[in-house]
Design an enzyme around this catalytic site. Sequence first.
Site, PDB file in Angstrom:
ATOM      1  N   TYR A 143       0.541  -0.934  -0.204  1.00  0.00           N
ATOM      2  CA  TYR A 143       0.633  -0.392  -0.272  1.00  0.00           C
ATOM      3  C   TYR A 143       1.017   0.754   0.286  1.00  0.00           C
ATOM      4  O   TYR A 143       2.182   1.479   0.759  1.00  0.00           O
ATOM      5  CB  TYR A 143      -0.493   0.263   1.264  1.00  0.00           C
ATOM      6  CG  TYR A 143      -1.791   1.521   1.100  1.00  0.00           C
ATOM      7  CD1 TYR A 143      -3.040   1.304   0.553  1.00  0.00           C
ATOM      8  CD2 TYR A 143      -0.838   2.355   2.569  1.00  0.00           C
ATOM      9  CE1 TYR A 143      -3.340   2.777   0.530  1.00  0.00           C
ATOM     10  CE2 TYR A 143      -2.217   3.704   2.266  1.00  0.00           C
ATOM     11  CZ  TYR A 143      -3.036   4.063   1.513  1.00  0.00           C
ATOM     12  OH  TYR A 143      -3.726   4.734   1.581  1.00  0.00           O
TER      13      TYR A 143
ATOM     14  N   HIS B  42      -4.706  16.447  -3.691  1.00  0.00           N
ATOM     15  CA  HIS B  42      -5.075  16.164  -2.597  1.00  0.00           C
ATOM     16  C   HIS B  42      -4.343  17.838  -1.429  1.00  0.00           C
ATOM     17  O   HIS B  42      -5.014  18.582  -1.031  1.00  0.00           O
ATOM     18  CB  HIS B  42      -3.963  15.193  -2.220  1.00  0.00           C
ATOM     19  CG  HIS B  42      -4.204  14.447  -1.674  1.00  0.00           C
ATOM     20  ND1 HIS B  42      -4.653  13.212  -3.184  1.00  0.00           N
ATOM     21  CD2 HIS B  42      -4.751  13.107  -0.315  1.00  0.00           C
ATOM     22  CE1 HIS B  42      -5.074  11.955  -2.563  1.00  0.00           C
ATOM     23  NE2 HIS B  42      -5.338  11.635  -1.571  1.00  0.00           N
TER      24      HIS B  42
ATOM     25  N   ASN C  15       0.672  11.970   4.665  1.00  0.00           N
ATOM     26  CA  ASN C  15       0.135  10.713   5.761  1.00  0.00           C
ATOM     27  C   ASN C  15      -0.060  11.326   6.803  1.00  0.00           C
ATOM     28  O   ASN C  15       0.792  10.158   7.357  1.00  0.00           O
ATOM     29  CB  ASN C  15      -0.049   9.539   5.412  1.00  0.00           C
ATOM     30  CG  ASN C  15      -0.954   8.365   5.424  1.00  0.00           C
ATOM     31  OD1 ASN C  15      -1.006   7.285   5.696  1.00  0.00           O
ATOM     32  ND2 ASN C  15      -2.332   9.222   6.012  1.00  0.00           N
TER      33      ASN C  15
ATOM     34  N   TYR D 168     -18.135  34.679  43.123  1.00  0.00           N
ATOM     35  CA  TYR D 168     -17.264  32.990  43.312  1.00  0.00           C
ATOM     36  C   TYR D 168     -16.113  34.084  41.909  1.00  0.00           C
ATOM     37  O   TYR D 168     -15.669  32.729  42.186  1.00  0.00           O
ATOM     38  CB  TYR D 168     -18.021  32.355  42.666  1.00  0.00           C
ATOM     39  CG  TYR D 168     -19.355  31.061  43.482  1.00  0.00           C
ATOM     40  CD1 TYR D 168     -19.096  31.793  44.687  1.00  0.00           C
ATOM     41  CD2 TYR D 168     -20.066  30.402  42.978  1.00  0.00           C
ATOM     42  CE1 TYR D 168     -19.981  30.884  45.754  1.00  0.00           C
ATOM     43  CE2 TYR D 168     -20.807  29.451  43.538  1.00  0.00           C
ATOM     44  CZ  TYR D 168     -20.836  29.982  45.526  1.00  0.00           C
ATOM     45  OH  TYR D 168     -21.186  29.202  46.233  1.00  0.00           O
TER      46      TYR D 168
ATOM     47  N   ARG E  49     -13.758  34.607  44.631  1.00  0.00           N
ATOM     48  CA  ARG E  49     -13.656  33.780  45.455  1.00  0.00           C
ATOM     49  C   ARG E  49     -13.343  32.180  45.251  1.00  0.00           C
ATOM     50  O   ARG E  49     -11.919  31.541  45.484  1.00  0.00           O
ATOM     51  CB  ARG E  49     -14.457  33.623  45.996  1.00  0.00           C
ATOM     52  CG  ARG E  49     -14.327  32.430  47.814  1.00  0.00           C
ATOM     53  CD  ARG E  49     -15.731  32.535  48.497  1.00  0.00           C
ATOM     54  NE  ARG E  49     -16.559  32.585  48.485  1.00  0.00           N
ATOM     55  CZ  ARG E  49     -18.073  32.274  48.306  1.00  0.00           C
ATOM     56  NH1 ARG E  49     -17.326  31.089  49.076  1.00  0.00           N
ATOM     57  NH2 ARG E  49     -18.612  32.424  48.260  1.00  0.00           N
TER      58      ARG E  49
ATOM     59  N   PHE F 152      -2.697   7.540  12.065  1.00  0.00           N
ATOM     60  CA  PHE F 152      -3.127   8.626  10.905  1.00  0.00           C
ATOM     61  C   PHE F 152      -4.124   9.835  11.588  1.00  0.00           C
ATOM     62  O   PHE F 152      -3.993  10.980  11.258  1.00  0.00           O
ATOM     63  CB  PHE F 152      -2.565   8.526   9.689  1.00  0.00           C
ATOM     64  CG  PHE F 152      -3.638   7.870   9.397  1.00  0.00           C
ATOM     65  CD1 PHE F 152      -5.536   7.859   9.388  1.00  0.00           C
ATOM     66  CD2 PHE F 152      -3.300   6.758   8.318  1.00  0.00           C
ATOM     67  CE1 PHE F 152      -6.080   6.465   9.318  1.00  0.00           C
ATOM     68  CE2 PHE F 152      -4.141   5.289   8.462  1.00  0.00           C
ATOM     69  CZ  PHE F 152      -5.823   5.473   8.533  1.00  0.00           C
TER      70      PHE F 152
ATOM     71  N   GLU G 277     -12.784   5.068   4.995  1.00  0.00           N
ATOM     72  CA  GLU G 277     -12.366   6.331   5.868  1.00  0.00           C
ATOM     73  C   GLU G 277     -13.857   6.303   7.202  1.00  0.00           C
ATOM     74  O   GLU G 277     -14.339   8.024   6.605  1.00  0.00           O
ATOM     75  CB  GLU G 277     -11.603   7.335   5.740  1.00  0.00           C
ATOM     76  CG  GLU G 277      -9.946   7.128   5.087  1.00  0.00           C
ATOM     77  CD  GLU G 277      -9.286   7.552   3.647  1.00  0.00           C
ATOM     78  OE1 GLU G 277      -9.973   9.270   4.082  1.00  0.00           O
ATOM     79  OE2 GLU G 277      -8.861   7.681   3.180  1.00  0.00           O
TER      80      GLU G 277
END
Length: 515
Positions: free
Chosen positions: A56, A86, A198, A283, A286, A330, A415
């Site tokens: 791959y 990409h 990646n 608050y 404090r 990844f 994915e």
Amino acid sequence: MTSNALVLAAGRLTLADLRCIAAGSVELSLAPEAWNDVERCAAVVQQAAAGDAAVYGVNTGFGKLASTRIAKDQLQQLQLNLIRSHSVGVGAPFEAPVLRLMLATKAASLARGFSGVRREVVQALLAAFNAGFLPYVPAQGSVGASGDLAPLSHMTLALMGEGEALVDGERRPALPELRRLGLTPLSLAAKEGLALINGTQASTALALHALIRFETLFASALASGAMSLDAARGSDGPFDARIHAVRGQPGQIEVAGVYRELLTGSAIRASHAVGDERVQDPYCLRCQPQVMGACLDQARHAAAVLVREANAVTDNPLVFEGAMISGGNFHAEPVALAADGLALAIAEVGAIAERRIAMLIDPGISRLPPFLTADAGLHSGFMIAHVTAAALASENKSLAHPASVDSLPTSANQEDHVSMATFAARRLHAMLDNTGHIVAIEFLAAAQGIDFLRPLQSSAPLEALHAALRAECASMPADHYLAPDIERANALLWQGGLRAQAAPALAASTQNHAP
């Protein structure tokens, strides 16, 4: 070796190193022994590229196309096509500190040798960083799994001379900028495009930059909170070390100590230490150690996660002892959850500061003139400045919604669970901007409150803060154009000018992030 040299040792970057990298104040190099690991694993990839077995990312397509085999004579083209296809980001570009962190952490990751790239790839990243080359990287377009594909593709395309560079804040063609800086455009061999994109370096860089900015904001908010307490003639009793010791929360203990140091020696406090009819403060005064201490602990947890991630190997597949194994490093879930946690801390720092502003302008609580103006009615004072703070605090509530729970499947359901870490980290900067303005408004309001208590003096560090603010922003006994004062106070905050005035009380209040 120059005094600002930083050697990237495998897996050993510290938060202090990353601060310097973000600032661009160091020159990077790689430990000589690291090249052996790089070259050994690169040889494994080159052997796989020459072989016939499907591997791959080396001789297959990507994502849902992983079962598609690629011919040996097309492997270089495969990597080039990957980067081009990409590079699909949109929106405004990343800022320079984020880009520097991306380049450096990608180099550090690849230099560990598990990614199988040639030494030329690591050298190209280091040379670009050291030359001050900044790729133009659009901020939007990553879901934080399968790596930060789009942002890292834009980074890589720029290093190849095909993309664009960020030059003096402007978008310019990358190739002329590479040539101007004496850099050689990067060419890719098998797997190298995939190794470069990646990974989690974009989301990690965004989150680290936010963490570094939060340090300045947090310290300033401690100081503004202390000044508000003194302006409202509040008690320092709730900061007694014994109270915090019996709870045992480390951030709370440390923050209470900071408040004690900031308030020590205040003549304002001494003036009402005896005979004050109020039993307890609101608050927002404090409980400052409890709230801010919890935020500090949250930031330190985020720091530990992000420093680990900055040192991590997060691409796929990885090379181990001659074998290439596919996995999922990844997936940026650690970054997403750390960023979501930091978002809560940023929102809470702003939320409690907004409450202190509301307290200061309310004469029933603060015992100061209404809206911090001597002639309320004719003058509105800080009435609408508080409205601005409220608007920003409300925005932060929406932005604090966890990004990590909003997974959306991609790549034809291959994915099918993603982290959304890149948005989780990116939205931190809008929240930091909002909270910075809230704290700036608090500084102005608290300083105005102190003015009404003259001739009484506050503590030495708070008087120094007051003087620094007044050097840029005049007192407002009558209404005047207040927006420029807010911007000047905000600029002082981010430049560290207000924080510096309270040193050494704030010296270690945020930077002790050791994982």
